[in-house]
Design a protein around this motif. Structure first.
Motif, PDB file in Angstrom:
ATOM      1  N   ASP A 178      36.453 -10.480  39.973  1.00 39.86           N
ATOM      2  CA  ASP A 178      36.341 -10.029  38.586  1.00 39.86           C
ATOM      3  C   ASP A 178      35.857  -8.583  38.506  1.00 39.86           C
ATOM      4  OD1 ASP A 178      36.156 -10.888  35.572  1.00 39.86           O
ATOM      5  OD2 ASP A 178      34.221  -9.943  36.004  1.00 39.86           O
ATOM      6  N   ALA A 179      35.018  -8.178  39.452  1.00 35.72           N
ATOM      7  CA  ALA A 179      34.493  -6.802  39.449  1.00 35.72           C
ATOM      8  C   ALA A 179      35.595  -5.767  39.624  1.00 35.72           C
ATOM      9  CB  ALA A 179      33.447  -6.645  40.549  1.00 35.72           C
ATOM     10  N   MET A 180      36.720  -6.175  40.217  1.00 32.68           N
ATOM     11  CA  MET A 180      37.816  -5.233  40.448  1.00 32.68           C
ATOM     12  C   MET A 180      38.439  -4.754  39.149  1.00 32.68           C
ATOM     13  SD  MET A 180      39.479  -7.200  43.760  1.00 32.68           S
ATOM     14  CE  MET A 180      40.887  -6.112  43.952  1.00 32.68           C
ATOM     15  N   LEU A 181      38.201  -5.481  38.053  1.00 32.17           N
ATOM     16  CA  LEU A 181      38.723  -5.054  36.751  1.00 32.17           C
ATOM     17  C   LEU A 181      38.184  -3.686  36.342  1.00 32.17           C
ATOM     18  CD1 LEU A 181      38.459  -8.439  34.843  1.00 32.17           C
ATOM     19  CD2 LEU A 181      40.568  -7.127  35.139  1.00 32.17           C
ATOM     20  N   SER A 182      36.978  -3.379  36.764  1.00 33.73           N
ATOM     21  CA  SER A 182      36.356  -2.111  36.360  1.00 33.73           C
ATOM     22  C   SER A 182      36.387  -1.065  37.467  1.00 33.73           C
ATOM     23  CB  SER A 182      34.910  -2.347  35.918  1.00 33.73           C
ATOM     24  OG  SER A 182      34.158  -2.933  36.961  1.00 33.73           O
TER      25      SER A 182
END
Length: 203
Positions: free
Chosen positions: A97-101
């Motif tokens: 999920d952190a890859m979204l930012s």
């Protein structure tokens, strides 16, 4: 070209993994196309729950995260439990999920211009549900999901033998896995030639 397989089995090495046996069909088909493939059994690594890339001392997810960024192709392989992806697969998605930012040097989400597919095993039905859940999450994160970028094996409703204990359905799962590898490779080549640009600025 490089590919990473994240095996989300609940079994630690060296226990045999049914999911790995089917994933290896895809691995071999990718290697026949000169793709360098690295496989990781996630439970062999200390990956605590969270939604950031690095949780600090002892967290081994950053190493797997780096592998994802060094590969054009991702395969998430998961068994089916209670008709759903394994808890390990869910944890992987939460950490991703952190890859979204996270963005590359051109302002694109880091998952852009990478492709992904799903391998599912289990002696209960529910494979298409699991494929949909995992593929949908990977698309949200920014991966491109080609058509028919999946393969699965199961024995249908109810209990039954495991993947290596029967030849039932193996030919279909193998041919579907080989098609999956072909489609992933073709889509990755197309994106390398014509990359997706950064999203339009909301400002």
């Amino acid at each position: 070209m490089r590919a990473v397989v994240l095996n989300c089995s609940l079994k630690k090495s060296p226990d045999p993994s049914n999911t790995q046996m089917l994933a290896d069909v895809v691995v071999r088909a990718l290697e026949e196309r000169d793709v360098e493939v690295r496989t990781f059994r996630v439970v062999d690594h200390d990956v605590p729950p969270g939604v950031v890339t690095d949780l600090g001392e002892g967290d081994e997810w950053p190493t797997l995260h780096d592998e994802l960024l060094n590969a054009e192709i991702l395969v998430v392989a998961t068994p089916t439990w209670v008709g759903r992806p394994s808890s390990v697969a869910q944890r992987v998605i939460e950490r991703m999920d952190a890859m979204l930012s996270e963005q590359d040097d051109e302002g694109r989400p880091v998952a852009y211009n990478r492709v992904a597919g799903v391998v599912v095993t289990g002696n209960e039905d529910g494979a298409h549900h699991v494929i949909s859940e995992v593929s949908g999450a990977l698309a949200d994160i920014g991966y491109t999901i080609p058509g028919q970028a999946w393969t699965y094996w199961n024995m249908g409703p109810g209990p039954g033998p495991n993947y290596p204990d029967t030849t039932h359905g193996h030919d279909w799962s193998k041919s579907t896995g080989e098609a999956m590898a072909s489609n992933l490779h073709a889509a990755a080549l197309a994106l390398a030639k014509s990359p997706i640009p950064a999203p339009p600025s909301s400002g």
